[in-house]
Enzyme design. Sequence first.
Site, short mmCIF file in Angstrom:
data_model
loop_
_atom_site.label_atom_id
_atom_site.label_comp_id
_atom_site.label_asym_id
_atom_site.label_seq_id
_atom_site.Cartn_x
_atom_site.Cartn_y
_atom_site.Cartn_z
CE LYS A 174 -2.01 3.14 1.72
NZ LYS A 174 -1.88 4.52 1.14
N GLY A 227 6.46 6.00 7.90
CA GLY A 227 5.66 7.20 7.72
C GLY A 227 5.69 8.05 8.96
CB SER A 228 3.56 10.82 9.97
OG SER A 228 2.29 10.21 9.88
CG ASN A 229 6.39 9.79 15.21
OD1 ASN A 229 7.12 9.94 14.24
ND2 ASN A 229 6.81 9.33 16.36
CB VAL A 231 -0.08 7.37 10.12
CG1 VAL A 231 -0.51 6.08 9.44
CG2 VAL A 231 -0.85 8.55 9.55
N GLY A 232 1.65 6.03 12.39
CA GLY A 232 2.36 4.82 12.82
C GLY A 232 1.92 4.33 14.18
CD GLU A 249 12.75 2.44 11.40
OE1 GLU A 249 12.94 3.61 11.76
OE2 GLU A 249 13.29 1.47 11.96
CB CYS A 283 12.98 9.76 7.70
SG CYS A 283 14.00 8.57 6.86
CD GLU A 384 9.38 14.14 10.31
OE1 GLU A 384 8.21 13.75 10.32
OE2 GLU A 384 10.33 13.40 9.99
P1 NAP Z 1 2.06 9.18 6.48
O1 NAP Z 1 1.11 10.25 6.19
O2 NAP Z 1 2.15 8.66 7.85
O3 NAP Z 1 1.72 7.98 5.48
C1 NAP Z 1 2.50 6.80 5.38
C2 NAP Z 1 1.65 5.71 4.76
O4 NAP Z 1 0.61 5.32 5.66
C3 NAP Z 1 0.93 6.14 3.48
O5 NAP Z 1 0.90 5.06 2.59
C4 NAP Z 1 -0.44 6.48 4.00
O6 NAP Z 1 -1.44 6.49 3.02
C5 NAP Z 1 -0.64 5.36 4.99
N1 NAP Z 1 -1.71 5.59 5.95
C6 NAP Z 1 -2.23 6.76 6.37
N2 NAP Z 1 -3.22 6.54 7.26
C7 NAP Z 1 -3.36 5.21 7.40
C8 NAP Z 1 -4.22 4.37 8.16
N3 NAP Z 1 -5.15 4.85 8.97
N4 NAP Z 1 -4.08 3.03 8.04
C9 NAP Z 1 -3.12 2.52 7.24
N5 NAP Z 1 -2.29 3.26 6.49
C10 NAP Z 1 -2.39 4.59 6.57
O7 NAP Z 1 3.54 9.61 6.07
P2 NAP Z 1 3.96 10.40 4.76
O8 NAP Z 1 3.43 11.79 4.88
O9 NAP Z 1 3.63 9.61 3.56
O10 NAP Z 1 5.56 10.38 4.89
C11 NAP Z 1 6.31 11.30 5.62
C12 NAP Z 1 6.71 10.74 6.97
O11 NAP Z 1 7.44 9.53 6.81
C13 NAP Z 1 7.63 11.64 7.76
O12 NAP Z 1 7.19 11.70 9.10
C14 NAP Z 1 8.98 10.93 7.68
O13 NAP Z 1 9.86 11.21 8.74
C15 NAP Z 1 8.57 9.52 7.67
N6 NAP Z 1 9.66 8.67 7.14
C16 NAP Z 1 10.36 7.88 8.02
C17 NAP Z 1 11.40 7.08 7.55
C18 NAP Z 1 12.19 6.21 8.49
O14 NAP Z 1 12.81 5.26 8.03
N7 NAP Z 1 12.20 6.46 9.79
C19 NAP Z 1 11.71 7.07 6.19
C20 NAP Z 1 10.98 7.90 5.34
C21 NAP Z 1 9.95 8.68 5.82
P3 NAP Z 1 -1.86 7.91 2.33
O15 NAP Z 1 -0.73 8.29 1.49
O16 NAP Z 1 -3.05 7.56 1.55
O17 NAP Z 1 -2.12 8.89 3.45
#
Ligand code: NAP
Length: 492
Positions: A174, A227-229, A231-232, A249, A283, A384
């Site tokens: 996904k 992804g973000s905290n 959501v995670g 992560e 990230c 962040e």
């Molecule tokens: P995000 O908004 O948390 O989304 C990540 C993924 O989760 C997307 O595919 C998103 O779908 C999905 N998602 C959202 N809500 C969900 C739910 N209720 N159930 C299941 N899946 C759901 O993060 P982002 O904005 O795409 O990415 C940026 C973030 O990623 C930043 O915080 C960054 O620090 C972090 N990141 C961390 C690392 C690491 O290795 N630590 C690496 C890269 C990025 P949608 O796109 O449809 O919302």
Amino acid sequence: MNTYRNFIGGKWTESASSRTAPNINPANIDDVIGTIRQGTREEARSAVEAAAEAFRAWRSTPAPARGRIVGKAARLMEENKEELAQLLTHEEGKTIAESRGELQRSINVAEFCAGESRRMNGETIPSELPLNFAYTIKQPLGVVACVTPWNFPVAIPVWKIAPALVAGNTVVFKPASITPATAVRITEIFEAAGIPPGVLNLVIGSGSEAGDEIINHPAVKAISFTGSNGVGIRLYEQASRRGAKVQCEMGGKNPVVILEDADMDLAVESTAQGAFGSSGQRCTATSRAVVIDEVADEFVERVAKRAESMRLGPGSDPQTDMGPSVDEGQFKTVLSYIDIGREDGATLVCGGSRATGDGLDKGYFVRPTVFDHVTPDMRIAREEIFGPVLSVLRVKDFDAAMQVANDCEYGLSSSIFSNDASRIFRFVDEIETGMTHINSPTTGGEAHIPFGGTKGTGIGDREQGSTALDFYTELKVVYVDYTGRKREGNLY
Ligand code: NAP
Ligand code: MG
């Protein structure tokens, strides 16, 4: 217009959903790349079912045979590297050099995982009883969900999908809904490499529907999320309630510590690279510079000069140093943090607004921004931002630097600039991040080296490197007794 399709049970099918959104080039919002159809809950369910059905045959395919397919995918990525890099830049906005780098990282990861398929060893363990021994074997989990963000829309999916497949799991992928084009191409590459139907499935759709359906499906045994905290953590709470294995992560607020003996050319250049590279959308991006007072004036002046010298533009132009923010939401978030920094009393040194002129008005460009005299309680020191914004925090000495660097809920990456071995190794001991760098930027990583964070950043096993397969496998212990006699001792 290209409409992105789902890949379920080995078939490419258009979603039945009527909810669509344009896939927009963030460097020029008039340039629409394709149409995103938001996959439905029903489609998400059928992807999980297809994966569940394919599991039995895939798990009994020998690991080296699974690895051979992943190795073929690596070669196909290599052959299509330039086309994929161009697509990545078009869709996500990073510079073409950054996209080529991301592709190379993806190829390296897939190659590494292919090799790991011949090394899925357990261990043999001598017993405390005569004529007995035990051994361990690594077994797959079942259906694994890979939920990924938009900022590394090729590399992160590959570093989840490749080890998951090598380990013998079947996958529901996904991707972030704003980067579907790259997700489709990666899936096509695995398909062309020979992944059997149902073993890898792609569902394009929103997190709140398709994503929610997948992560709460009882047949999904494990979820690897980046992804973000916000959501995670929610995903972790939900999935752990039914006993699913979860790896998250999440965000970062990565500090660079600059001591008074640092090589200032190197510190300035590396901090700028870490802070403004990929428009701050890594990230591992550098978002805090913790600088000893006596060199702070010089550092701020020079890093601001470096920021102002950066050429903004579409990533497809090889002259561009920094591309746009990925979409309107991210663009507005970054600008609002710049307002917050001003209101909280930080000193704006450079940047601080959207970039205009030279066609930049058409894209989501934010000028590289440096704030000085940031204090640890300010939001721009704690949260962040995920944009080209650097917060400089001045400190009196090394101990104060450690205190400020660690005063943060996140713990992904960090770095130090100094030539004093004793303080460097104290820093390495005391810094609360999963990865740290000495005299180099906070960003970067290699395919064969574990990757991930501590504290609020990471939950579960590290990704990549020697640890990549840990999350995707279960350990089974086998006791062998070749005495042929009733057990006398060891009755516990
Ligand atoms: P995000 O908004 O948390 O989304 C990540 C993924 O989760 C997307 O595919 C998103 O779908 C999905 N998602 C959202 N809500 C969900 C739910 N209720 N159930 C299941 N899946 C759901 O993060 P982002 O904005 O795409 O990415 C940026 C973030 O990623 C930043 O915080 C960054 O620090 C972090 N990141 C961390 C690392 C690491 O290795 N630590 C690496 C890269 C990025 P949608 O796109 O449809 O919302
Ligand atoms: Mg998002």
